[in-house]
Scaffold this active site. Sequence first.
Site, PDB file in Angstrom:
ATOM      1  CG  ASP A 146      -3.944   8.421  10.924  1.00 20.60           C
ATOM      2  OD1 ASP A 146      -5.064   8.917  10.700  1.00 20.60           O
ATOM      3  OD2 ASP A 146      -3.186   8.047  10.024  1.00 20.60           O
ATOM      4  CB  ALA A 167      -0.926   0.013   1.212  1.00 14.65           C
ATOM      5  CB  THR A 179       5.637   3.143  -0.012  1.00 12.65           C
ATOM      6  OG1 THR A 179       5.363   4.374  -0.695  1.00 12.65           O
ATOM      7  CG2 THR A 179       5.178   1.984  -0.880  1.00 12.65           C
ATOM      8  CB  VAL A 180       3.156  -0.602   3.703  1.00 14.07           C
ATOM      9  CG1 VAL A 180       3.384  -1.861   4.545  1.00 14.07           C
ATOM     10  CG2 VAL A 180       2.837   0.574   4.610  1.00 14.07           C
ATOM     11  N   GLY A 203       0.637   5.424   1.270  1.00 17.36           N
ATOM     12  CA  GLY A 203      -0.124   6.413   2.021  1.00 17.36           C
ATOM     13  C   GLY A 203       0.497   7.789   1.917  1.00 17.36           C
ATOM     14  N   GLY A 204      -0.017   8.706   2.751  1.00 15.56           N
ATOM     15  CA  GLY A 204       0.421  10.089   2.698  1.00 15.56           C
ATOM     16  C   GLY A 204       1.814  10.301   3.260  1.00 15.56           C
ATOM     17  CG  MET A 205       2.680  10.728   6.770  1.00 25.22           C
ATOM     18  SD  MET A 205       2.564  10.711   8.573  1.00 25.22           S
ATOM     19  CE  MET A 205       1.476   9.331   8.834  1.00 25.22           C
ATOM     20  CE  LYS A 240       3.725   2.354   8.389  1.00 26.99           C
ATOM     21  NZ  LYS A 240       2.670   2.707   7.423  1.00 26.99           N
TER      22      LYS A 240
END
Length: 684
Positions: free
Chosen positions: A142, A26, A32-33, A28-30, A48
């Site tokens: 979050d 995935a 990548t996983v 995200g905003g901060m 991550k």
Amino acid sequence: MVQEPTQDHLIGTTVDGRYHVRSRLARGGMSTVYLATDQRLERDVALKVLHPHLANDETFLERLSREAKAAASLSHPHVVSVLDQGEDGHIAYLVMEYVKGHTLRDVINQQGALPPRLALALIDPVIEGLAAAHGSGLIHRDIKPENVLIADDGRIKVGDFGLARAVTATTSTGALIGTVAYLAPELVLGKPADARSDVYSAGIMLYEMLTGKQPYAGESPIQVAYQHVNAAVGRPSEAAPGLAEDLDELVQWCTAVDAENRPVDGSALLSELRHIRTTLSDEQLDHRQPSSRPLSTAAAVEAAAPRENPTEALATTASPTEFIPHQSNPTTVMAASARQPRNAGLALPGVDDDLRQPGKREQKKLERQQAKDQARAAATPVRPLREGNPRRRAVIWTVVIVILALLAGSAGWFFGMGPGSPGTVPDVKNKTVAEAQQLLRTAGFQSEPRDVFDDDVQAGLAVGTEPKSGEVVRKFQPIALFVSKGAQLFALPGLTGGTLDQAKTALNAAQMTLGNVTEAFDEKIPAGSVISQDPAPGKEVRHGTPVSLVVSKGPQPIPVPDVRGLPQDAAVKAIQDAGLKAVVAPETVNDKSVPKGAVVAQSPGNGTLVRGETVTLTVSKGPKLVRVPSFIGKQAKDAQKDLEKLGFDVKINAILGGFFGTVRDQNPVDTEIPEGSVVTLTVV
């Protein structure tokens, strides 16, 4: 978490000489996983990797290291474990436990509004994980469905502890991080976050689980943020009619705009959540919205393709990746651009001028307060209307002093030795009701018995009190004495006929555990489906009871017997005895090596079949008859060659050494015999 095929320069590489990157999960905003393999410990992990604008910030990396260490110290079955943290050149990374499965977002996308029973069962472990984190001094910041991971075996875990906290805490970003749909008002206003901020986000998430939609929507993230600060979350029953009032109250308690009006932390919320689950009726727990999609246990496991909903950053431009810096006056997120020319044109639709000018709003509040103070001062006389008699005033003061002395004495007795004096609540657990009440009376308390279910305390014995034992309270305060009704029993759901994944989800929703899983062949139930369960469906058991399952391997394969060469009847019987069906082909064939009436061929000739499938048999009609011509007087070599072409075996009987090589006699001759028969030539 669903693997996401993509082209990525990190895939196939090894980070820090240890973590071999296999695929991207995935983005995200901060960060990548990735799915990676820890080559040192030979296990799968979630890697991550932070985006470059964070990885290049030394202040942030130092903060992240501290937060990662704090998160790694938290070990709880409902929290994703942080395993490692480090840097490899320009790559900054976190290593976390890999949870194979899907997210709560997938369940909501698939199902829409969930029945209260399933919604409460899914959020319970989330709140339990938060309670453990809050007890250790950790705040998530979050909470959202994308960070709630549901493993294939039914385990539920909260992920991403520490990362959002590190981002919001570092001074190098100076930005507001968090998914705006779930963001607490105090974070929008730039105030410090605490455990109640996580409680707010969990309340928004529960609202979405019960109604199938989020309470606030807008064309931009900042419009949603404005509603968090200036509106109150509605009752879920307004969006999903028929929901119990207790669920409305729970959601609105969690999502109060003023943090002082929310549960103090995850532990307080968990207690109320579990209390509500025991008080709602089955009808209330199983209530479904008429417009929602039909619920099946398969849907909670077979997740739809996950929708990326990354951690968002509130932005003052159209780009969702920019951040709004917090200002010195944090009362509004919309005033951030007032003193910055590059944002001078920004305005939020629907926001009045007072909100865009916090000084004006504060001035109005001050003017109203001054008006009230002036009115109060005008109503207060500055001197007595009549001076009065000095002796009379002395008598009045004497009476007042006596009354005050009596009141002080009474209060001293009341709070020192009487009903208002403090006392310590005794421990009454596992006592009979009579014994528990006597202990409480001896300590000066009056008790009110209340029946509750308890898995550990025998029925009829005391479970505990409220306030709890050991607490010091005033003796006039009533004590609730909880008396056990024994363990609460729940009927097991029927699991047979469904898949193993469906059974796991149903057990998780019923708060049961998966026991031993064995496999067996079954002629009727497809492979992968549940044949039986133990205990049986409908049996009443405690929560947490392990349920053993037998799963079908499908029909048992049967080896095909080789019946070639056997007489037809014997061959058919052998096929049928093996559980297969024998079919004799209508056409027979000649075969010089297989006698008439015997099987010369079969299809299939080997391998395995399922019970009842067909084996086709071809039967021999024996060798064909061939006429033997006479070769008397001819050369033996030519005669032998021609006879072998006709399919006969030739035997040479030489007389006097067969010097001339001429056939003198032949047996048989000029007659039809089966091919493959022996023809004897006498040669001189």
